[in-house]
Design a protein around this motif. Structure first.
Motif, mmCIF file in Angstrom:
data_model
loop_
_atom_site.group_PDB
_atom_site.id
_atom_site.type_symbol
_atom_site.label_atom_id
_atom_site.label_comp_id
_atom_site.label_asym_id
_atom_site.label_seq_id
_atom_site.Cartn_x
_atom_site.Cartn_y
_atom_site.Cartn_z
ATOM 1 N N UNK A 21 -27.566 19.911 -6.140
ATOM 2 C CA UNK A 21 -26.575 19.169 -5.362
ATOM 3 C C UNK A 21 -26.897 19.254 -3.868
ATOM 4 N N UNK A 22 -26.292 18.374 -3.055
ATOM 5 C CA UNK A 22 -26.469 18.465 -1.600
ATOM 6 C C UNK A 22 -25.905 19.777 -1.064
ATOM 7 N N UNK A 23 -26.490 20.268 0.011
ATOM 8 C CA UNK A 23 -26.100 21.591 0.506
ATOM 9 C C UNK A 23 -25.025 21.579 1.588
ATOM 10 N N UNK A 24 -24.683 20.412 2.141
ATOM 11 C CA UNK A 24 -23.626 20.447 3.162
ATOM 12 C C UNK A 24 -22.283 20.701 2.484
ATOM 13 N N UNK A 25 -21.450 21.498 3.130
ATOM 14 C CA UNK A 25 -20.220 22.016 2.512
ATOM 15 C C UNK A 25 -19.286 20.921 1.996
ATOM 16 N N UNK A 26 -19.085 19.878 2.767
ATOM 17 C CA UNK A 26 -18.140 18.828 2.356
ATOM 18 C C UNK A 26 -18.630 18.099 1.110
ATOM 19 N N UNK A 27 -19.905 17.697 1.124
ATOM 20 C CA UNK A 27 -20.447 16.988 -0.032
ATOM 21 C C UNK A 27 -20.529 17.910 -1.236
ATOM 22 N N UNK A 28 -20.939 19.145 -1.016
ATOM 23 C CA UNK A 28 -21.022 20.110 -2.105
ATOM 24 C C UNK A 28 -19.651 20.288 -2.767
ATOM 25 N N UNK A 29 -18.608 20.444 -1.974
ATOM 26 C CA UNK A 29 -17.260 20.604 -2.527
ATOM 27 C C UNK A 29 -16.872 19.413 -3.394
ATOM 28 N N UNK A 30 -17.148 18.217 -2.897
ATOM 29 C CA UNK A 30 -16.818 17.005 -3.636
ATOM 30 C C UNK A 30 -17.588 16.941 -4.942
ATOM 31 N N UNK A 31 -18.893 17.194 -4.912
ATOM 32 C CA UNK A 31 -19.719 17.096 -6.122
ATOM 33 C C UNK A 31 -19.376 18.185 -7.132
ATOM 34 N N UNK A 32 -19.046 19.374 -6.660
ATOM 35 C CA UNK A 32 -18.622 20.428 -7.589
ATOM 36 C C UNK A 32 -17.327 20.035 -8.293
ATOM 37 N N UNK A 33 -16.393 19.453 -7.531
ATOM 38 C CA UNK A 33 -15.132 19.005 -8.132
ATOM 39 C C UNK A 33 -15.397 17.920 -9.177
ATOM 40 N N UNK A 34 -16.288 16.989 -8.863
ATOM 41 C CA UNK A 34 -16.624 15.924 -9.813
ATOM 42 C C UNK A 34 -17.288 16.496 -11.064
ATOM 43 N N UNK A 35 -18.176 17.468 -10.871
ATOM 44 C CA UNK A 35 -18.838 18.090 -12.013
ATOM 45 C C UNK A 35 -17.823 18.809 -12.895
ATOM 46 N N UNK A 36 -16.917 19.538 -12.284
ATOM 47 C CA UNK A 36 -15.884 20.262 -13.052
ATOM 48 C C UNK A 36 -15.011 19.270 -13.818
ATOM 49 N N UNK A 37 -14.653 18.178 -13.186
ATOM 50 C CA UNK A 37 -13.846 17.151 -13.850
ATOM 51 C C UNK A 37 -14.601 16.556 -15.025
ATOM 52 N N UNK A 38 -15.902 16.315 -14.853
ATOM 53 C CA UNK A 38 -16.711 15.722 -15.923
ATOM 54 C C UNK A 38 -16.887 16.678 -17.098
ATOM 55 N N UNK A 39 -16.798 17.966 -16.848
ATOM 56 C CA UNK A 39 -16.969 18.949 -17.929
ATOM 57 C C UNK A 39 -15.784 18.966 -18.893
ATOM 58 N N UNK A 40 -14.593 18.687 -18.398
ATOM 59 C CA UNK A 40 -13.387 18.743 -19.237
ATOM 60 C C UNK A 40 -13.461 17.913 -20.493
ATOM 61 N N UNK A 41 -13.698 16.602 -20.392
ATOM 62 C CA UNK A 41 -13.702 15.750 -21.586
ATOM 63 C C UNK A 41 -14.784 16.090 -22.612
ATOM 64 N N UNK A 42 -15.859 16.741 -22.175
ATOM 65 C CA UNK A 42 -16.931 17.084 -23.116
ATOM 66 C C UNK A 42 -16.828 18.534 -23.584
ATOM 67 N N UNK A 43 -15.753 19.226 -23.162
ATOM 68 C CA UNK A 43 -15.508 20.586 -23.611
ATOM 69 C C UNK A 43 -16.518 21.606 -23.112
ATOM 70 N N UNK A 44 -17.015 21.384 -21.905
ATOM 71 C CA UNK A 44 -18.035 22.275 -21.354
ATOM 72 C C UNK A 44 -17.441 23.137 -20.260
ATOM 73 N N UNK A 45 -17.786 24.404 -20.244
ATOM 74 C CA UNK A 45 -17.379 25.305 -19.175
ATOM 75 C C UNK A 45 -18.312 25.065 -17.987
ATOM 76 N N UNK A 46 -17.780 24.639 -16.830
ATOM 77 C CA UNK A 46 -18.634 24.356 -15.669
ATOM 78 C C UNK A 46 -19.498 25.548 -15.252
ATOM 79 N N UNK A 47 -19.038 26.755 -15.528
ATOM 80 C CA UNK A 47 -19.818 27.925 -15.130
ATOM 81 C C UNK A 47 -21.093 28.083 -15.966
ATOM 82 N N UNK A 48 -21.223 27.301 -17.030
ATOM 83 C CA UNK A 48 -22.447 27.326 -17.827
ATOM 84 C C UNK A 48 -23.570 26.505 -17.196
ATOM 85 N N UNK A 49 -23.250 25.776 -16.143
ATOM 86 C CA UNK A 49 -24.246 24.942 -15.467
ATOM 87 C C UNK A 49 -24.615 25.600 -14.149
ATOM 88 N N UNK A 50 -25.873 25.971 -14.011
ATOM 89 C CA UNK A 50 -26.343 26.600 -12.769
ATOM 90 C C UNK A 50 -26.361 25.553 -11.650
#
Length: 132
Positions: A21-50
């Protein structure tokens, strides 16, 4: 997996072992939130993704050296914009920044130093690099 668009993050949520992911704090925060949201419907724990980032950083031995490095590298971009985009700072600044990235869950930081172009170039924090 590299990329940080919504589609890529949905694919990463289903299939990836790691995502870069991008390293700037604002973009990183947004992309992490999107990744966490995307994990829900597929039943994946976001912490399993490095989480990894590519960080292009201008590094200097001291404030004046940082300013000199930015001036040498910026070409037609304004100094302030270039310094922000490339997280210009001293080694101490960079350590604090890396700590913040690690605190956000980043496990690997791929570091690129634009002022080091060849293996024989001195490290940016050394007296040889700064002329001091």
């Amino acid at each position: 997996m590299g990329g940080n668009g919504s589609r890529t993050l949905r694919i990463a949520a289903r299939l990836a072992d790691a995502v870069n992911l991008p390293s700037d704090q604002r973009t990183l925060s947004d992309r992490l939130a999107r990744l966490h949201t995307a994990c829900g419907p597929v039943g994946r724990d976001p912490s399993d993704i490095a989480i990894t980032v590519l960080d292009v950083t201008v590094l200097g031995a001291h404030r004046e050296d940082v300013a000199r490095q930015v001036e040498k590298l910026r070409v037609s971009t304004g100094a302030v914009a270039f310094a922000e985009r490339h997280h210009a700072g001293t080694l101490g600044d960079q350590r604090r920044r890396r700590d913040r990235l690690v605190g956000r869950g980043v496990g690997t930081i791929f570091l690129a130093l634009p002022q080091v172009r060849r293996p024989e170039d001195p490290a940016p924090w050394s007296p040889l690099a700064t002329g001091t």
